[in-house]
Design an enzyme around this catalytic site. Structure first.
Site, mmCIF file in Angstrom:
data_model
loop_
_atom_site.group_PDB
_atom_site.id
_atom_site.type_symbol
_atom_site.label_atom_id
_atom_site.label_comp_id
_atom_site.label_asym_id
_atom_site.label_seq_id
_atom_site.Cartn_x
_atom_site.Cartn_y
_atom_site.Cartn_z
ATOM 1 N N ASP A 1 0.865 -1.186 0.000
ATOM 2 C CA ASP A 1 0.000 0.000 0.000
ATOM 3 C C ASP A 1 0.903 1.239 0.000
ATOM 4 O O ASP A 1 1.298 1.723 -1.054
ATOM 5 C CB ASP A 1 -0.927 -0.084 1.215
ATOM 6 C CG ASP A 1 -1.982 1.010 1.227
ATOM 7 O OD1 ASP A 1 -2.049 1.782 0.263
ATOM 8 O OD2 ASP A 1 -2.757 1.083 2.203
ATOM 9 N N LYS B 1 -1.658 -2.222 -4.545
ATOM 10 C CA LYS B 1 -2.753 -1.271 -4.781
ATOM 11 C C LYS B 1 -2.339 -0.198 -5.773
ATOM 12 O O LYS B 1 -1.162 0.214 -5.797
ATOM 13 C CB LYS B 1 -3.142 -0.601 -3.464
ATOM 14 C CG LYS B 1 -3.955 -1.481 -2.558
ATOM 15 C CD LYS B 1 -4.490 -0.684 -1.382
ATOM 16 C CE LYS B 1 -5.340 -1.553 -0.503
ATOM 17 N NZ LYS B 1 -5.800 -0.853 0.701
ATOM 18 N N ASP C 1 -6.970 -9.383 6.947
ATOM 19 C CA ASP C 1 -8.007 -9.272 7.972
ATOM 20 C C ASP C 1 -8.667 -7.898 8.030
ATOM 21 O O ASP C 1 -8.168 -6.923 7.481
ATOM 22 C CB ASP C 1 -7.412 -9.557 9.345
ATOM 23 C CG ASP C 1 -6.584 -8.373 9.868
ATOM 24 O OD1 ASP C 1 -5.746 -7.844 9.107
ATOM 25 O OD2 ASP C 1 -6.797 -7.951 11.016
HETATM 26 P P1 5GP Z 1 1.924 -0.452 3.769
HETATM 27 O O1 5GP Z 1 2.926 -0.446 4.872
HETATM 28 O O2 5GP Z 1 2.451 -0.830 2.427
HETATM 29 O O3 5GP Z 1 1.135 0.842 3.731
HETATM 30 O O4 5GP Z 1 0.829 -1.492 4.167
HETATM 31 C C1 5GP Z 1 1.074 -2.817 4.150
HETATM 32 C C2 5GP Z 1 0.340 -3.504 5.277
HETATM 33 O O5 5GP Z 1 -0.873 -2.825 5.608
HETATM 34 C C3 5GP Z 1 -0.053 -4.873 4.815
HETATM 35 O O6 5GP Z 1 0.921 -5.816 5.230
HETATM 36 C C4 5GP Z 1 -1.372 -5.084 5.486
HETATM 37 O O7 5GP Z 1 -1.160 -5.668 6.751
HETATM 38 C C5 5GP Z 1 -1.969 -3.715 5.686
HETATM 39 N N1 5GP Z 1 -2.916 -3.346 4.633
HETATM 40 C C6 5GP Z 1 -2.760 -2.422 3.658
HETATM 41 N N2 5GP Z 1 -3.834 -2.372 2.859
HETATM 42 C C7 5GP Z 1 -4.699 -3.305 3.333
HETATM 43 C C8 5GP Z 1 -6.014 -3.751 2.902
HETATM 44 O O8 5GP Z 1 -6.624 -3.305 1.913
HETATM 45 N N3 5GP Z 1 -6.564 -4.746 3.639
HETATM 46 C C9 5GP Z 1 -5.969 -5.297 4.726
HETATM 47 N N4 5GP Z 1 -6.618 -6.242 5.366
HETATM 48 N N5 5GP Z 1 -4.733 -4.907 5.147
HETATM 49 C C10 5GP Z 1 -4.116 -3.924 4.454
#
Ligand code: 5GP
Ligand code: MG
Length: 172
Positions: A100, A128, A153
Site C-alpha cells: 500500500d 494497490k 483481515d
Molecule cells: P503499507 O505499509 O504498504 O502501507 O501497508 C502494508 C500492510 O498494511 C499490509 O501488510 C497489510 O497488513 C496492511 N494493509 C494495507 N492495505 C490493506 C487492505 O486493503 N486490507 C488489509 N486487510 N490490510 C491492508
C-alpha cells in the site's frame, strides 16, 4: 453488524497466479539457496501456498512480525516478533500480503539487510493502485480499496475467507 464481502479474486485465480509466481521466483533464483521471510500474519496463507511451488532442497522459511495498522488507522511500523531464523549471508525474499504505502516492506527489508542478509528482495500478493513500485514480484494489481480474505483481515477477522474480496459496509 453483518458485512458482505464481494469477491474480487476467486480461489482458482489465486491458485493459478501463485503457481506462476512460484515459477517466476524459481527461475529468478535458479537453484540459489533462498530464505523466505513471511510477514505475519497477513501473508501466511499466501506463503503456505507459494513455498510449495519452490524447490524443496534450497528453500528455507522463517517469519517476522510487524504491526502498522489498527483497524484502518495507520500507525508507525514496529517490530512485534523478531526474525525466527538467521538470515546472515542468505538471499532473502520477503513475502507480504499487500503493498500500500510501502512502509512495511521498506521497514522489513532494511531490518533484514541490517541483519546481514546477502540480498533482500520482496514479493507481494497484491499491489494497490498508487503504491510505489518497490516489490520485485507482484501477484495482482488491484484498485485502492480495503480488501480482506486469503490471510488479509479486518480487525482480526476474515483471514480464513478463501477468496479476496472488498468489504461492503459503510462503517468499514
Ligand atoms: P503499507 O505499509 O504498504 O502501507 O501497508 C502494508 C500492510 O498494511 C499490509 O501488510 C497489510 O497488513 C496492511 N494493509 C494495507 N492495505 C490493506 C487492505 O486493503 N486490507 C488489509 N486487510 N490490510 C491492508
Ligand atoms: Mg501486514
Amino acid at each position: 453488524m453483518l458485512e458482505t464481502i464481494s469477491c474480487l479474486i476467486s480461489p482458482s485465480m489465486i491458485h493459478d497466479r501463485v503457481k506462476s509466481l512460484g515459477q517466476e521466483i524459481s527461475d529468478y533464483y535458479n537453484q540459489d539457496e533462498l530464505t523466505i521471510i513471511s510477514v505475519l500474519s497477513g501473508s501466511v496463507l499466501f506463503v503456505a501456498d507459494l513455498i510449495r511451488e519452490l524447490p524443496q532442497e534450497s528453500t528455507q522459511i522463517g517469519f517476522i512480525g510487524v504491526s502498522s495498522y489498527f483497524g484502518k488507522t495507520r500507525k508507525k511500523v514496529r517490530l512485534t516478533n523478531n526474525l525466527s531464523i538467521d538470515v546472515r549471508d542468505r538471499h532473502v525474499l520477503v513475502v507480504d500480503d499487500i503493498l500500500d504505502s510501502g512502509k512495511t516492506l521498506e521497514y522489513v527489508q532494511d531490518y533484514i539487510r541490517q541483519s546481514g542478509a546477502t540480498s533482500a528482495r520482496s514479493c507481494v500478493l497484491l499491489k494497490k493502485t498508487g503504491a510505489p513500485s518497490t516489490a520485485d514480484f507482484v501477484g495482482f494489481d488491484i484498485d485502492d480499496k480495503f480488501v480482506v480474505g486469503y490471510g488479509l483481515d479486518y480487525n482480526g477477522y476474515y483471514r480464513n475467507c478463501p477468496y479476496i474480496g472488498v468489504l461492503e459496509n459503510d462503517s468499514v
